[in-house]
Design a protein around this motif. Structure first.
Motif, PDB file in Angstrom:
ATOM      1  N   LEU A 121       0.856  -1.175   0.000  1.00  0.00           N
ATOM      2  CA  LEU A 121       0.000   0.000   0.000  1.00  0.00           C
ATOM      3  C   LEU A 121       0.896   1.230   0.000  1.00  0.00           C
ATOM      4  N   VAL A 122       0.566   2.192  -0.845  1.00  0.00           N
ATOM      5  CA  VAL A 122       1.271   3.468  -0.835  1.00  0.00           C
ATOM      6  C   VAL A 122       0.521   4.390   0.117  1.00  0.00           C
ATOM      7  N   VAL A 123       1.250   4.993   1.047  1.00  0.00           N
ATOM      8  CA  VAL A 123       0.612   5.828   2.063  1.00  0.00           C
ATOM      9  C   VAL A 123       1.270   7.204   2.091  1.00  0.00           C
ATOM     10  N   VAL A 124       0.469   8.213   2.388  1.00  0.00           N
ATOM     11  CA  VAL A 124       0.951   9.583   2.525  1.00  0.00           C
ATOM     12  C   VAL A 124       0.578  10.104   3.898  1.00  0.00           C
ATOM     13  N   GLN A 125       1.505  10.764   4.526  1.00  0.00           N
ATOM     14  CA  GLN A 125       1.295  11.405   5.818  1.00  0.00           C
ATOM     15  C   GLN A 125       1.581  12.900   5.662  1.00  0.00           C
ATOM     16  N   HIS A 126       0.628  13.742   6.136  1.00  0.00           N
ATOM     17  CA  HIS A 126       0.827  15.186   5.982  1.00  0.00           C
ATOM     18  C   HIS A 126       0.089  15.966   7.062  1.00  0.00           C
ATOM     19  N   ASN A 127       0.839  16.777   7.784  1.00  0.00           N
ATOM     20  CA  ASN A 127       0.253  17.799   8.648  1.00  0.00           C
ATOM     21  C   ASN A 127      -0.025  18.991   7.735  1.00  0.00           C
ATOM     22  N   VAL A 128      -1.300  19.244   7.466  1.00  0.00           N
ATOM     23  CA  VAL A 128      -1.652  20.243   6.459  1.00  0.00           C
ATOM     24  C   VAL A 128      -1.624  21.675   6.991  1.00  0.00           C
ATOM     25  N   SER A 129      -1.476  21.850   8.311  1.00  0.00           N
ATOM     26  CA  SER A 129      -1.407  23.153   8.974  1.00  0.00           C
ATOM     27  C   SER A 129      -2.789  23.806   9.065  1.00  0.00           C
ATOM     28  N   ASP A 130      -3.127  24.236  10.273  1.00  0.00           N
ATOM     29  CA  ASP A 130      -4.405  24.918  10.455  1.00  0.00           C
ATOM     30  C   ASP A 130      -4.395  26.334   9.886  1.00  0.00           C
ATOM     31  N   GLU A 131      -3.234  26.781   9.376  1.00  0.00           N
ATOM     32  CA  GLU A 131      -3.131  28.100   8.758  1.00  0.00           C
ATOM     33  C   GLU A 131      -2.928  27.996   7.242  1.00  0.00           C
ATOM     34  N   ASN A 132      -3.167  26.827   6.703  1.00  0.00           N
ATOM     35  CA  ASN A 132      -2.994  26.594   5.265  1.00  0.00           C
ATOM     36  C   ASN A 132      -3.987  27.442   4.474  1.00  0.00           C
ATOM     37  N   ARG A 133      -3.473  28.276   3.585  1.00  0.00           N
ATOM     38  CA  ARG A 133      -4.338  29.168   2.805  1.00  0.00           C
ATOM     39  C   ARG A 133      -4.789  28.555   1.492  1.00  0.00           C
ATOM     40  N   PHE A 292      13.458  14.464   5.636  1.00  0.00           N
ATOM     41  CA  PHE A 292      13.265  15.547   6.594  1.00  0.00           C
ATOM     42  C   PHE A 292      12.029  16.353   6.170  1.00  0.00           C
ATOM     43  N   SER A 293      11.093  16.526   7.086  1.00  0.00           N
ATOM     44  CA  SER A 293       9.798  17.096   6.720  1.00  0.00           C
ATOM     45  C   SER A 293       9.477  18.420   7.403  1.00  0.00           C
ATOM     46  N   PHE A 294      10.287  18.854   8.349  1.00  0.00           N
ATOM     47  CA  PHE A 294       9.946  20.069   9.089  1.00  0.00           C
ATOM     48  C   PHE A 294      11.208  20.835   9.467  1.00  0.00           C
ATOM     49  N   PRO A 295      11.123  22.182   9.388  1.00  0.00           N
ATOM     50  CA  PRO A 295      10.072  22.993   8.770  1.00  0.00           C
ATOM     51  C   PRO A 295      10.200  22.960   7.253  1.00  0.00           C
ATOM     52  N   GLY A 323       0.813  24.254   1.046  1.00  0.00           N
ATOM     53  CA  GLY A 323       0.589  25.464   1.830  1.00  0.00           C
ATOM     54  C   GLY A 323       0.850  25.283   3.307  1.00  0.00           C
ATOM     55  N   SER A 324       1.470  24.169   3.684  1.00  0.00           N
ATOM     56  CA  SER A 324       1.736  23.847   5.083  1.00  0.00           C
ATOM     57  C   SER A 324       3.177  24.153   5.460  1.00  0.00           C
ATOM     58  N   ASP A 325       3.433  24.202   6.757  1.00  0.00           N
ATOM     59  CA  ASP A 325       4.809  24.345   7.241  1.00  0.00           C
ATOM     60  C   ASP A 325       5.489  22.992   7.379  1.00  0.00           C
ATOM     61  N   HIS A 326       4.804  21.917   7.015  1.00  0.00           N
ATOM     62  CA  HIS A 326       5.378  20.570   6.930  1.00  0.00           C
ATOM     63  C   HIS A 326       5.407  20.144   5.474  1.00  0.00           C
ATOM     64  N   LEU A 327       6.355  19.272   5.132  1.00  0.00           N
ATOM     65  CA  LEU A 327       6.335  18.619   3.836  1.00  0.00           C
ATOM     66  C   LEU A 327       5.583  17.291   3.961  1.00  0.00           C
ATOM     67  N   PRO A 328       4.804  16.905   2.948  1.00  0.00           N
ATOM     68  CA  PRO A 328       4.187  15.578   2.993  1.00  0.00           C
ATOM     69  C   PRO A 328       5.271  14.507   2.830  1.00  0.00           C
ATOM     70  N   VAL A 329       5.056  13.348   3.445  1.00  0.00           N
ATOM     71  CA  VAL A 329       5.954  12.211   3.236  1.00  0.00           C
ATOM     72  C   VAL A 329       5.149  11.056   2.673  1.00  0.00           C
ATOM     73  N   VAL A 330       5.786  10.277   1.815  1.00  0.00           N
ATOM     74  CA  VAL A 330       5.122   9.141   1.186  1.00  0.00           C
ATOM     75  C   VAL A 330       6.012   7.915   1.329  1.00  0.00           C
ATOM     76  N   ALA A 331       5.392   6.764   1.545  1.00  0.00           N
ATOM     77  CA  ALA A 331       6.146   5.523   1.708  1.00  0.00           C
ATOM     78  C   ALA A 331       5.335   4.354   1.153  1.00  0.00           C
TER      79      ALA A 331
END
Length: 336
Positions: A121-133, A292-295, A323-331
């Motif tokens: 299974l290909v999975v993506v993890q992302h903190n999209v940020s509550d300030e994402n415009r 490395f996903s943050f910042p 638009g987040s302060d995190h980068l998405p990661v995929v595995a």
């Protein structure tokens, strides 16, 4: 000038004798500095090899060191450059220790990873940020990954509705609880909140969800979690709430009866951090890739994690910034 004059010029450095004396003095200074560089190399190697022995008090210094442990390789490069400039054999020999430890600890992450066995299974993890415009643009970027599962954190109104609408076509099944959610190409069942709220938080707080994914390869338990933030200040690393939440999540994972299990989340910690031991002690982490996903502007650590049990997490990598302060990661997660 006579013999006394010639001797004076030699002593003061005016002749060959002075040049030899200067070279000898310079060599003496260089040797001293070489020993300092060598000592630093030994200390660095010791920290890399025995970081678990560094006490966590005061200020959770052990966790703080472990958060940036991969960057020990950059320190090795700096010490190597100094050793080469000083032409110090002592320093170069001493550097073999941290180089060997770093390669043994992190060298595997540089490899491409094992080929898939097919049940993946290909999975993506992302903190999209509550300030994402641009939540719609973020959703489109995640769809482009082609992932089977997408885990999101910091979901807030009115952005939740945007993500639900934008992801619906590619991911017809989803669950949102509190500020975390899971989107899936495959049917879901057994959706429930996972209580990982630290005792010291009194206000409403829901950052954990669990569901069973009915994948083409059988049922898979999927967890999405967002552990409390940590801060670095004058007192060191403030991670008590994160550690408490990790312990609660670890208990929930240990009690899970469905196998395989996949955990996706912003865990606000690297896999080397002892604060995540309740999870890393029972789950497998990525075999290769630093990701490395943050910042997002200048990533220095991967705090967005993909872990699994009865499954193997292959190479993990980051996607382009959203638009987040995190980068998405995929595995790619290969089920056993």
């Amino acid at each position: 000038m006579g013999r006394h004059g010639e001797a004076g010029r030699a002593w003061c450095g005016g002749g060959d004798g002075g040049g030899a004396w200067g070279r000898l003095a310079g060599a003496g200074v260089g040797g001293w500095r070489g020993w300092v560089v060598g000592g630093g190399a030994v200390v660095l190697g010791g920290v890399l090899a025995f970081h678990r022995l560094v006490p966590n008090r005061p200020g959770r210094i052990g966790s703080l060191i472990e958060s940036f442990l991969p960057w020990g390789g950059a320190l090795v490069v700096v010490l190597l450059a100094v050793a080469l400039v000083r032409r110090s054999a002592v320093a170069l020999v001493a550097l073999l220790l941290p180089v060997g430890v770093w390669v043994d600890t992190f060298g595997g992450l540089l490899l491409p990873g094992e080929p898939s066995g097919g049940r993946e299974l290909v999975v993506v993890q992302h903190n999209v940020s509550d300030e994402n415009r641009d939540p719609a643009g973020t959703a489109r970027a995640l769809i482009g990954s082609g992932a089977d599962l997408v885990a999101l954190e910091e979901l807030v109104d009115p952005q939740v509705a945007v993500y639900e609408k934008a992801l619906a076509g590619a991911y017809p099944h989803h669950v949102v609880r509190g500020t975390v959610g899971l989107w899936s190409k495959h049917p879901l069942s057994g959706e429930q909140v996972v209580d990982i709220k630290p005792p010291s938080i009194a206000e409403e707080w829901s950052r954990g969800v669990r569901a069973v994914v009915h994948s083409p390869y059988g049922d898979v338990a999927a967890y999405v979690a967002h552990l409390p933030s940590v801060r670095v200040g004058m007192g060191g690393l403030a991670s008590q709430r994160r550690d408490e939440s990790a312990a609660l999540l670890g208990r929930a994972v240990a009690a899970e009866g469905v196998e395989p299990l996949i955990l996706l989340g912003d865990l606000n910690g690297v896999v080397e951090d002892r604060g995540l031991r309740p999870l890393t002690s029972q789950l497998e982490v990525a075999e290769s890739g630093f990701a490395f996903s943050f910042p997002a502007a200048f990533p220095v650590a991967r705090i967005d994690q993909v872990m699994a049990r009865s499954a193997t997490v292959g190479r993990i990598r980051t996607l382009s910034a959203t638009g987040s302060d995190h980068l998405p990661v995929v595995a790619r997660v290969t089920l056993r």
